[in-house]
Design a protein around this motif. Structure first.
Motif, PDB file in Angstrom:
ATOM      1  N   LYS A  62     -78.338 -13.930  27.782  1.00 22.66           N
ATOM      2  CA  LYS A  62     -77.263 -14.721  28.372  1.00 22.66           C
ATOM      3  C   LYS A  62     -76.329 -15.262  27.288  1.00 22.66           C
ATOM      4  CE  LYS A  62     -79.320 -16.244  32.733  1.00 22.66           C
ATOM      5  NZ  LYS A  62     -79.689 -17.426  33.563  1.00 22.66           N
ATOM      6  N   ALA A  63     -75.074 -15.492  27.671  1.00 19.47           N
ATOM      7  CA  ALA A  63     -74.087 -16.035  26.748  1.00 19.47           C
ATOM      8  C   ALA A  63     -74.585 -17.350  26.150  1.00 19.47           C
ATOM      9  CB  ALA A  63     -72.767 -16.259  27.481  1.00 19.47           C
ATOM     10  N   PRO A  66     -72.259 -20.808  27.613  1.00 16.99           N
ATOM     11  CA  PRO A  66     -72.018 -20.485  29.027  1.00 16.99           C
ATOM     12  C   PRO A  66     -70.770 -21.145  29.594  1.00 16.99           C
ATOM     13  CG  PRO A  66     -73.901 -21.957  28.782  1.00 16.99           C
ATOM     14  CD  PRO A  66     -73.554 -21.489  27.411  1.00 16.99           C
ATOM     15  N   ARG A  69     -68.133 -18.627  29.185  1.00 18.48           N
ATOM     16  CA  ARG A  69     -68.554 -17.262  29.490  1.00 18.48           C
ATOM     17  C   ARG A  69     -67.401 -16.440  30.067  1.00 18.48           C
ATOM     18  NH1 ARG A  69     -70.144 -14.549  34.064  1.00 18.48           N
ATOM     19  NH2 ARG A  69     -71.813 -12.987  33.873  1.00 18.48           N
ATOM     20  N   TYR A 103     -69.891 -15.464  24.172  1.00 24.89           N
ATOM     21  CA  TYR A 103     -69.086 -15.567  25.382  1.00 24.89           C
ATOM     22  C   TYR A 103     -69.405 -14.519  26.451  1.00 24.89           C
ATOM     23  CZ  TYR A 103     -66.420 -18.330  22.047  1.00 24.89           C
ATOM     24  OH  TYR A 103     -66.061 -19.245  21.101  1.00 24.89           O
ATOM     25  N   PHE A 104     -70.319 -13.610  26.158  1.00 27.84           N
ATOM     26  CA  PHE A 104     -70.715 -12.599  27.141  1.00 27.84           C
ATOM     27  C   PHE A 104     -72.208 -12.682  27.418  1.00 27.84           C
ATOM     28  CE2 PHE A 104     -66.965 -10.304  25.408  1.00 27.84           C
ATOM     29  CZ  PHE A 104     -66.315  -9.968  26.587  1.00 27.84           C
ATOM     30  N   ASP A 105     -72.591 -12.383  28.649  1.00 29.49           N
ATOM     31  CA  ASP A 105     -73.967 -11.962  28.902  1.00 29.49           C
ATOM     32  C   ASP A 105     -74.063 -10.520  28.419  1.00 29.49           C
ATOM     33  OD1 ASP A 105     -74.445 -14.381  30.138  1.00 29.49           O
ATOM     34  OD2 ASP A 105     -74.358 -13.573  32.182  1.00 29.49           O
TER      35      ASP A 105
END
Length: 498
Positions: A62-63, A66, A69, A103-105
């Motif tokens: 997970k980011a 979040p 995200r 910033y990304f999953d």
């Protein structure tokens, strides 16, 4: 080797192929991976979506931020038989401070036929009988044909129905099944090497499901000529070696500094080809093929390998290098081996005789006198006599309606040559080449400049200006362990990966 991950939209004249929507994902902690793992059910055969299914293994980190995200970044592991559910692919290859990690999953996958996703299985004792070299005679050519036929039949029997559905088109459809299962309207996509082919074909099938795509060190699946394939890979092998030799001459800490590095290599290779380059402890020969594979592998990652390559060549010259190792043998009757099953579903070569292959070898040795022939000859030879349908044959990409695509490439890249990257870019509308002027495979790893541009594009959608070049980044000092490593067994067994 490499990094790398529908809601259908219909219009009057255009519609993406539909992707079955899997059940909700049940995530669970995933051991050393450090993230979460799950499986989703996807069709074995997308042409028969109500038929047999496959449990496709996926992983997620997970980011780390979040609150900011952006969405899901699918990172495909490449290979074509690499697992995406291991610590290296995500947690280590994309560090925590990376904007992508923040910033990304990050979502990756064990592609169908690999790892936890119904791996292609083959008898170990049969794999151990695999010929080791490019065919040098009619007899050796026929041995390859018979072996490939026998291996493909054995792997199909051991694997089951999935064996005939592991091509890259299915891998691309699996990516969209992941998107749908995650409930995402669009995904971003990052991959290198073989994973770029998955990305290219995803853009072909599902262009409007892509927010952004950066594909690093690109395949060119439009090559139909076996000679052209061999020529482009050997061209960048030769160019990489020449750049290595120049670097060593300019780097005082290189073990062969002040030497004619090209002459040292040519002398060692000549002795290996004659059967006179031997391990001083055992008297066993070091073959020319082993030597070339060692050099080839060293060209992927200059910062991590070039000092060791130079130290090892110097030790070999002095008669101090250790014996080359045998292939490690797992204690099992069968072993996972997806590479040729995937590869030979995608590539059909018009090779009809030993004479044809031998002519190719002679031409390449004349063109590239130092490196002779890329070890990726195996990508051609493995598929000759293979008893499975080429379900995703070579073709020019037909892409429209896709967001801009960033294609980082190196000046010389033994894994995915420069010529392949230019060809891929010419087939992708609104693509942007990012030039790394050094040697290596995977510019996210090899170039700080390229890594910054990749992360900027994926996070902000801002492409580097057209014509952007990143300077070479070569090491000036070796790791402390290099000279000790040079007198250990060389890592030359097995075939190189994309």
């Amino acid at each position: 080797m490499g990094l790398v991950l529908a809601t259908s939209t219909a219009g009057a004249a255009w519609a993406e192929p539909s992707t079955p929507t899997p059940a909700p994902i049940d995530w669970a902690a995933c051991g050393d991976y450090g993230g979460e793992c799950a499986t989703i059910k996807v069709p074995v055969d997308y042409a028969n979506p109500s038929g047999a299914t496959l449990d496709l293994a996926i992983g997620r980190l997970k980011a780390l931020n979040p609150a900011k995200r952006i969405g899901v970044l699918v990172v495909h592991p490449g290979g074509p038989d690499a697992s995406g559910i291991n610590p290296f692919i995500l947690r280590n290859a994309i560090p925590a401070e990376s904007a992508m990690r923040q910033y990304f999953d990050l979502v990756s996958v064990d592609p169908r036929g690999v790892g936890r996703s119904n791996p292609v299985q083959c008898d170990l004792d049969l794999l151990e009988q695999m010929p080791a070299t490019y065919p040098a005679s009619e007899s050796e050519y026929q041995t390859w044909l018979a072996y490939n036929a026998k291996l493909s039949q054995n792997c199909r029997e051991r694997t089951g129905p999935l064996f005939d559905h592991v091509d890259t088109t299915n891998a691309a459809r699996d990516v969209d099944s992941i998107r749908a299962a995650l409930g995402e309207k669009q995904i971003s996509f990052f991959a290198l090497s073989y994973g770029t082919q998955v990305g290219q074909q995803y853009a072909e099938l599902f262009p409007r499901n892509l927010r952004a795509m950066a594909i690093d060190s690109n395949m060119d699946h439009s090559i139909t000529s076996a000679f052209r394939y061999l020529q482009t890979t050997t061209e960048d092998f030769e160019g990489s070696f020449k750049a290595f030799a120049r670097w060593c001459g300019q780097t005082p800490a290189c073990d062969l500094h002040g030497e004619n590095v090209t002459a040292v290599w040519d002398g060692l290779h000549r002795k290996a080809a004659e059967g006179t380059l031997k391990d001083p402890a055992t008297g066993e020969p070091i073959t020319a093929e082993q030597l070339r594979v060692f050099l080839f592998n060293g060209m992927y990652d200059p910062a991590g390998s070039w000092f060791e390559v130079a130290a090892t060549l110097n030790a070999l010259r002095a008669g101090k290098a250790a014996k080359l190792p045998a292939v490690a043998t797992p204690k099992a009757e069968t072993v996972s081996y997806a590479y040729p099953a995937i590869w030979c579903s995608d590539w059909k070569w018009q090779v009809t005789s030993f004479r044809q292959l031998d002519q190719y070898r002679r031409q390449l040795e004349a063109l590239y006198p130092h490196t002779k022939l890329s070890p990726f000859w195996s990508d051609v030879v493995y598929c000759l006599g293979w008893q499975a349908k080429v379900t995703n044959p070579q073709h020019r990409l037909d892409i429209s309606g896709v967001s801009p695509v960033l294609l980082p490439k190196a000046r010389y890249d033994v894994g995915t040559p420069a010529a392949w990257n230019y060809a891929a870019a010419s087939q992708i509308p609104k693509s942007r080449i990012l030039e790394y002027d050094g040697v290596g495979h995977g510019q996210y790893r090899n170039s700080t400049c390229a890594r910054n541009h990749i992360e900027t594009y994926l996070t902000t959608l801002k492409l580097p200006p057209s014509g952007t070049h990143c300077p070479p980044e070569y090491p000036s000092q070796p790791p402390t362990s290099v000279r000790a490593a040079a007198e250990q067994p060389l890592s030359v067994t097995g075939r190189p990966l994309h």
